[in-house]
Design an enzyme around this catalytic site. Structure first.
Site, mmCIF file in Angstrom:
data_model
loop_
_atom_site.group_PDB
_atom_site.id
_atom_site.type_symbol
_atom_site.label_atom_id
_atom_site.label_comp_id
_atom_site.label_asym_id
_atom_site.label_seq_id
_atom_site.Cartn_x
_atom_site.Cartn_y
_atom_site.Cartn_z
ATOM 1 N N ASP A 7 0.820 -1.202 0.000
ATOM 2 C CA ASP A 7 0.000 0.000 0.000
ATOM 3 C C ASP A 7 0.859 1.260 0.000
ATOM 4 O O ASP A 7 2.080 1.208 0.201
ATOM 5 C CB ASP A 7 -0.922 0.010 1.230
ATOM 6 C CG ASP A 7 -2.002 -1.059 1.153
ATOM 7 O OD1 ASP A 7 -2.360 -1.454 0.031
ATOM 8 O OD2 ASP A 7 -2.485 -1.490 2.225
ATOM 9 N N TYR B 76 6.455 -9.901 7.163
ATOM 10 C CA TYR B 76 6.359 -8.467 7.369
ATOM 11 C C TYR B 76 6.833 -8.104 8.773
ATOM 12 O O TYR B 76 6.803 -8.932 9.685
ATOM 13 C CB TYR B 76 4.907 -7.992 7.235
ATOM 14 C CG TYR B 76 4.391 -7.862 5.824
ATOM 15 C CD1 TYR B 76 4.447 -6.641 5.150
ATOM 16 C CD2 TYR B 76 3.821 -8.951 5.166
ATOM 17 C CE1 TYR B 76 3.955 -6.512 3.861
ATOM 18 C CE2 TYR B 76 3.330 -8.834 3.872
ATOM 19 C CZ TYR B 76 3.403 -7.607 3.230
ATOM 20 O OH TYR B 76 2.922 -7.483 1.950
#
EC number: 5.4.99.12
Length: 251
Positions: free
Chosen positions: A52, A112
């Site tokens: 994003d 992540y």
């Protein structure tokens, strides 16, 4: 046509994510332009996943095909390619793979990290989320352990996404202390859009004692995004590892 994998990293602050979109600058757009200039032919990359706006990647893979009829050895010089890219996008390596190798579908694990710090630091600006108070790490790790017991993460998915399933297999989820603050590390076979930021937002509710660790079960089982916590800022999120069983390298 020859297929290549390209490994790169980027700071996402100045970009509207990886994927090309209208009226916005993205990492994929700039990489495609640089490759097309270097190779003197149109190049379109396919990435290992979406990130994003504002999200960073310390490891990212993409693949592309090129016509090798006019191939010269210098065309795959990563120094030449990096010279065509801005300072916040760096190519680490380019290598040949078999024609069926796929950067997205062949990945078996992605990891992540979400970074949080608690004191003003100009070198962490846009690289970590600044908070005033330290949350309860023990409670957040209790809740993180519960998350690994589930597979349907509809509660942490952005609405109206075009995916066939909201099932993911999380193999690691834990909070750790660092020299500058705390970091959340999570690994899974796949992730849904906005999933990690929604999970962190929900775990922060636990850490602030707004809800208990067991309440996370109720949130997951409800399969409703509205029941989970708000998405935390993108600045602290990093894609850190993409794993392939084999990169199907051309011998």
């Amino acid at each position: 046509m020859q297929r290549y994998f390209i490994e790169l990293s980027y700071a996402g602050t100045n970009y509207h994510g990886w994927q090309i979109q209208p009226n916005a600058i993205t990492v994929q757009e700039l990489l495609n332009k640089a490759l097309s200039t270097l190779l003197r032919q149109p190049v379109e990359t396919i990435g290992c996943g979406r990130t994003d706006t504002g999200v960073h990647a310390t490891q990212y893979f993409a693949h592309f095909d090129m016509n090798i009829m006019d191939h010269r050895p210098w065309t795959m010089d990563k120094k030449r390619l990096n010279a065509l890219l801005p300072y916040d996008i760096a190519v680490k390596r380019i290598f040949e793979v078999h024609p069926d190798a796929h950067s997205r579908f062949d990945a078996v694990k992605r990891s992540y990290e979400y970074h949080i710090h608690f004191h003003k630091d100009p070198f962490l600006h846009n690289r970590s989320w600044l908070l005033r108070d330290m949350p309860n790490l023990q409670l957040m790790n209790q809740a993180a352990a519960m998350i690994m017991q589930y597979s349907d993460f509809s509660s942490f998915s952005k609405s109206n996404t075009q995916v066939k399933t909201n099932n993911c297999k999380i193999v690691n989820a834990e909070w750790q202390q660092t020299s500058t603050g705390i970091v959340f590390k999570i690994s899974a076979d796949r992730f849904l859009r906005n999933m990690v930021r929604a999970i962190v937002g929900t775990l922060m509710m636990v850490g602030r004692k707004e809800i208990g660790p067991e309440d996370v079960r109720t949130i997951i089982e409800s399969k409703k995004r509205s029941n989970a916590g708000t998405s935390v800022p993108a600045c602290g999120l990093y894609l850190t590892e993409v794993v392939y069983e084999t990169l199907n390298t051309k011998s």
